[in-house]
Scaffold this motif. Structure first.
Motif, PDB file in Angstrom:
ATOM      1  N   SER A  61      -0.210   4.006   9.276  1.00 59.94           N
ATOM      2  CA  SER A  61      -0.485   2.301   8.982  1.00 59.94           C
ATOM      3  C   SER A  61       0.309   1.531  10.474  1.00 59.94           C
ATOM      4  CB  SER A  61       0.732   1.758   8.496  1.00 59.94           C
ATOM      5  OG  SER A  61       0.063   2.925   6.727  1.00 59.94           O
ATOM      6  N   LEU A  62       0.906   2.316  11.579  1.00 59.66           N
ATOM      7  CA  LEU A  62       1.518   1.920  13.006  1.00 59.66           C
ATOM      8  C   LEU A  62       1.044   2.258  13.829  1.00 59.66           C
ATOM      9  CD1 LEU A  62       5.059   1.971  11.538  1.00 59.66           C
ATOM     10  CD2 LEU A  62       3.246   0.089  11.336  1.00 59.66           C
ATOM     11  N   SER A  81      -6.626   6.588  -3.443  1.00 59.26           N
ATOM     12  CA  SER A  81      -5.593   5.388  -2.917  1.00 59.26           C
ATOM     13  C   SER A  81      -5.216   5.841  -1.560  1.00 59.26           C
ATOM     14  CB  SER A  81      -4.688   5.140  -3.207  1.00 59.26           C
ATOM     15  OG  SER A  81      -4.897   4.104  -4.576  1.00 59.26           O
ATOM     16  N   LEU A  82      -5.353   7.593  -1.213  1.00 58.93           N
ATOM     17  CA  LEU A  82      -4.562   8.238  -0.377  1.00 58.93           C
ATOM     18  C   LEU A  82      -5.794   8.112   1.135  1.00 58.93           C
ATOM     19  CD1 LEU A  82      -2.042   9.373   0.905  1.00 58.93           C
ATOM     20  CD2 LEU A  82      -2.959  11.540   0.367  1.00 58.93           C
ATOM     21  N   GLY A  83      -6.964   8.249   0.230  1.00 63.02           N
ATOM     22  CA  GLY A  83      -8.126   8.785   1.069  1.00 63.02           C
ATOM     23  C   GLY A  83      -8.355   7.189   1.833  1.00 63.02           C
ATOM     24  N   GLY A  84      -8.366   6.214   1.301  1.00 70.11           N
ATOM     25  CA  GLY A  84      -8.348   4.968   1.610  1.00 70.11           C
ATOM     26  C   GLY A  84      -7.337   3.858   2.364  1.00 70.11           C
ATOM     27  N   ALA A  85      -6.565   4.804   1.980  1.00 68.35           N
ATOM     28  CA  ALA A  85      -5.269   4.743   3.444  1.00 68.35           C
ATOM     29  C   ALA A  85      -5.654   4.919   4.865  1.00 68.35           C
ATOM     30  CB  ALA A  85      -3.977   4.959   3.357  1.00 68.35           C
ATOM     31  N   LEU A  86      -6.317   6.455   4.112  1.00 69.05           N
ATOM     32  CA  LEU A  86      -6.772   7.459   5.994  1.00 69.05           C
ATOM     33  C   LEU A  86      -7.990   6.741   6.196  1.00 69.05           C
ATOM     34  CD1 LEU A  86      -6.541   9.764   8.003  1.00 69.05           C
ATOM     35  CD2 LEU A  86      -7.688  10.693   5.853  1.00 69.05           C
ATOM     36  N   GLY A  87      -8.804   6.039   5.833  1.00 70.13           N
ATOM     37  CA  GLY A  87      -9.866   5.414   5.801  1.00 70.13           C
ATOM     38  C   GLY A  87      -9.956   4.092   6.367  1.00 70.13           C
ATOM     39  N   VAL A  88      -8.805   3.115   6.622  1.00 70.09           N
ATOM     40  CA  VAL A  88      -8.158   2.025   6.882  1.00 70.09           C
ATOM     41  C   VAL A  88      -7.967   2.378   8.488  1.00 70.09           C
ATOM     42  CG1 VAL A  88      -6.716   0.091   7.276  1.00 70.09           C
ATOM     43  CG2 VAL A  88      -7.514   1.099   4.600  1.00 70.09           C
ATOM     44  N   LEU A 134       0.819  -0.702   0.183  1.00 65.96           N
ATOM     45  CA  LEU A 134       0.276   0.226   0.334  1.00 65.96           C
ATOM     46  C   LEU A 134       0.886   1.045  -0.009  1.00 65.96           C
ATOM     47  CD1 LEU A 134      -3.084   1.618   0.478  1.00 65.96           C
ATOM     48  CD2 LEU A 134      -2.905   0.697   2.620  1.00 65.96           C
ATOM     49  N   LEU A 135       2.159   1.218   0.787  1.00 67.28           N
ATOM     50  CA  LEU A 135       2.626   2.394   1.387  1.00 67.28           C
ATOM     51  C   LEU A 135       3.381   2.476  -0.218  1.00 67.28           C
ATOM     52  CD1 LEU A 135       4.418   4.294   2.749  1.00 67.28           C
ATOM     53  CD2 LEU A 135       6.242   2.600   3.180  1.00 67.28           C
ATOM     54  N   THR A 136       4.335   1.911  -0.917  1.00 61.35           N
ATOM     55  CA  THR A 136       5.254   1.600  -2.787  1.00 61.35           C
ATOM     56  C   THR A 136       3.908   2.346  -3.717  1.00 61.35           C
ATOM     57  OG1 THR A 136       5.409  -0.296  -2.232  1.00 61.35           O
ATOM     58  CG2 THR A 136       7.228   0.768  -1.540  1.00 61.35           C
ATOM     59  N   SER A 137       2.728   1.509  -3.562  1.00 61.47           N
ATOM     60  CA  SER A 137       1.897   1.855  -4.643  1.00 61.47           C
ATOM     61  C   SER A 137       1.426   2.866  -4.462  1.00 61.47           C
ATOM     62  CB  SER A 137       0.631   1.062  -4.570  1.00 61.47           C
ATOM     63  OG  SER A 137      -0.343   1.228  -3.219  1.00 61.47           O
ATOM     64  N   THR A 138       0.604   3.877  -3.261  1.00 55.37           N
ATOM     65  CA  THR A 138       0.245   4.740  -2.994  1.00 55.37           C
ATOM     66  C   THR A 138       0.990   6.092  -3.559  1.00 55.37           C
ATOM     67  OG1 THR A 138      -0.971   3.665  -1.254  1.00 55.37           O
ATOM     68  CG2 THR A 138      -0.704   6.401  -1.615  1.00 55.37           C
TER      69      THR A 138
END
Length: 570
Positions: free
Chosen positions: A234-235, A420-427, A73-77
């Motif tokens: 993520s952490l 994708s950034l929004g998805g990461a924040l949502g998760v 997720l990190l590298t793809s975004t």
């Protein structure tokens, strides 16, 4: 004397390539190659999730488990905007094939990983390929299909994600049970090779070769800013507390790198993310809307399997099948809206209505309880899927329609990046909310059942896998499952305001008439003929090196004068 400097003074640093005009059959053939590439990248996420417990059992490193997913997720975004810009500079085809190559090599290496550190590293490299495949596939569609006609192909793109969502867990479970977890990484390699072959044979895009200066410093600042932000998301709440020095340090690094990225992009000759895009009203609105949609959709939908497996007691394979109503709704809405857009040329109404429908669907999902029947749960998923299907691809279409051809790649990758950034924040946000609620709901349920809450660490449950939860004795099992359902209801409800915020943002979207053709049809006829030659070598169209011809500025000059550069640029 060359007049190139004078040309640059007048703002024409390069000749605009003539895009191909292809028939419906030819476009479908191109789509096959693009969809194969998108399929393997989407499967790389869904198929591995099923194998994670087995991977940990063999390689160890339980504390590093989340990184197997987070690294990709990190590298793809972070890499998405860079792929878009590189494709604008060096050509879509070579960049798309490079992304496939990186993905395939990383997939092969991931399957041979001997410890968790190696697996995480290879998954990070795999994420670089995923970022390119996701962004460039949609940019290439923008190259070969006019905005007015693009809607009719949206359903094909949506079907890739629907297939990956349903087939991933099924295929992953089968491979783990019958072969090895390593095959979850290797199974996509033949599909990726097929994508390489198809795109090499049929994807003929004109591209003028000119000198470019890549803004590596800007790329570094952008990647550093996004990486610091995603590391914090993520952490946070897992490896360190949200209110801790690590959170503030990573947030500070993200902010400083963002400021430096803006400074660098404003002065760079070939910026990775051109500042003038942020003066484009449509790009700004669709990017903001895509961000909040990513928060609402990805952040909430990702918890559906947990409801089905923990609350309803379904197996991972069955839970994948039970999400089928969500995919059916997504596909039906995507295909239906796409055809309507092509027929009418109007697109704004679909994402506006879609976000309202999605808000209703998320509201209904917040009513999912232990005793909710699977049929009712499927209906709620169907409504939510319809809402998503009306939104996602239309936002990309609106973005592509509002920018010049030279910015198509970076604008498309920008739209994908913000989503994708929004998805990461949502998760991260909804995951933290779920954990916080579980610490209240389960002890409360245990107290009602007369079970001492001291049996659970920190006042909350030491939750294990769905199988471990299913094996809990009564009344502990009932209390844990009921508390989990209560916490999930809050999580789904919290996503509703984000969907409504996206609805409000899209009210300000200006509907620009969809272009039927980027260029005049006749000027692209030779490219359609070149396509026919690539697909059918025995056709009566003249043979030659299609790739080189398509890449040369003067390719096809005898058939189409507009492809030849002006005399002062030859």
């Amino acid at each position: 004397m060359s007049s190139a400097p004078a040309d640059r003074q007048h703002g024409t640093a390069r000749t605009e390539p003539v895009m191909p005009v292809l028939s419906h059959r030819q476009i479908l053939t191109v789509l096959v190659g693009l969809m194969l590439g998108m399929l393997v990248s989407a499967l790389s996420q869904t198929i591995v999730a099923t194998a994670l417990p087995t991977i940990v059992g063999e390689l160890g490193g339980q504390e590093q488990l989340a990184w197997v997913v987070s690294a990709t997720l990190l590298t793809s975004t972070a890499s998405t905007p860079i792929w878009g810009k590189l494709s604008d500079l060096y050509g879509r085809k070579i960049m798309f094939q490079s992304a496939i190559g990186i993905f395939l090599l990383a997939s092969l290496a991931s399957g041979f990983a001997q410890d968790m550190a190696q697996l995480i590293g290879f998954r990070a490299v795999q994420g670089l390929g995923v970022g390119g495949l996701m962004a460039l596939s949609q940019a290439i569609i923008g190259d070969v299909v006019s905005p007015r006609e693009r809607g009719r192909y949206q359903g094909y793109i949506g079907s890739v994600f629907a297939l990956a969502t349903v087939a991933g867990p099924l295929l992953g479970g089968f491979l783990v049970e019958n072969l090895s977890w390593r095959w979850t990484f290797w199974v996509g390699i033949p599909v990726g090779i097929a994508a390489l072959v198809v795109t090499q044979r049929v994807l003929q895009l004109p591209f003028p070769r000119t000198r470019h200066a890549i803004d590596w410093l800007g790329a570094f600042f952008i990647v550093a800013s996004v990486s610091a932000l995603l590391l914090m998301l993520s952490l946070g709440g897992k490896e360190f507390a949200w209110n801790s020095p690590w959170t503030y340090v990573l947030a500070g690094v993200a902010a400083v790198m963002l400021v430096l990225a803006i400074w660098q992009e404003r002065r760079a000759r070939e910026p990775i993310m051109p500042p003038h895009l942020f003066a484009n009203h449509t790009f700004v609105i669709t990017s903001l809307a895509g961000f909040v949609v990513g928060v609402a959709m990805f952040g909430a939908i990702i918890f559906l399997p947990q409801y089905l497996q923990i609350v309803k007691g379904e197996s991972p394979t069955a839970s994948g099948l039970l999400t089928l109503p969500l995919m059916v709704g997504l596909l039906a809405a995507s295909i239906g809206s796409g055809r309507a857009i092509t027929a009418t040329g109007r697109y704004k109404i679909f994402p506006v209505v879609g976000l309202l429908v999605a808000a209703v669907g998320l509201g209904l999902m917040s009513r999912l309880a232990v005793d909710t029947s699977l049929a009712v749960a499927g209906l709620y998923m169907l409504v939510t899927g319809v809402g998503i299907g009306l939104v996602m691809q239309v936002l990309v279409l609106a973005t592509q329609n509002a920018v010049e051809q030279k910015d198509l790649g970076v604008a498309t990758s920008g739209a994908t990046f913000f989503r994708s950034l929004g998805g990461a924040l949502g998760v991260a946000v909804f995951g933290a909310l779920l954990t916080h609620r579980l610490a209240d709901t389960i002890p409360s349920r245990l107290a009602d059942a007369g079970v001492p809450a001291e049996r659970f660490a920190g006042g909350g449950p030491a939750l294990g896998s769905p199988e471990q939860i299913a094996a809990l004795p009564e009344p502990v099992h009932t209390a844990v499952v009921g508390g989990f359902a209560d916490a999930l209801q809050t999580t789904f409800l919290a996503a509703v305001p984000f969907a409504l915020l996206g609805f409000v943002l899209l009210l300000f979207l200006r509907e620009t008439p969809l272009r039927r053709h980027a260029e005049d049809h006749e000027s692209g006829e030779h490219l359609a003929e070149a396509f026919e030659t690539a697909v059918d070598p025995d056709s009566d169209v003249g043979h030659g090196d299609e790739d080189q011809a398509a890449d040369r500025p003067g390719a096809g000059a005898k058939r189409s004068a507009p492809l030849s550069p002006p005399p002062d640029q030859q």
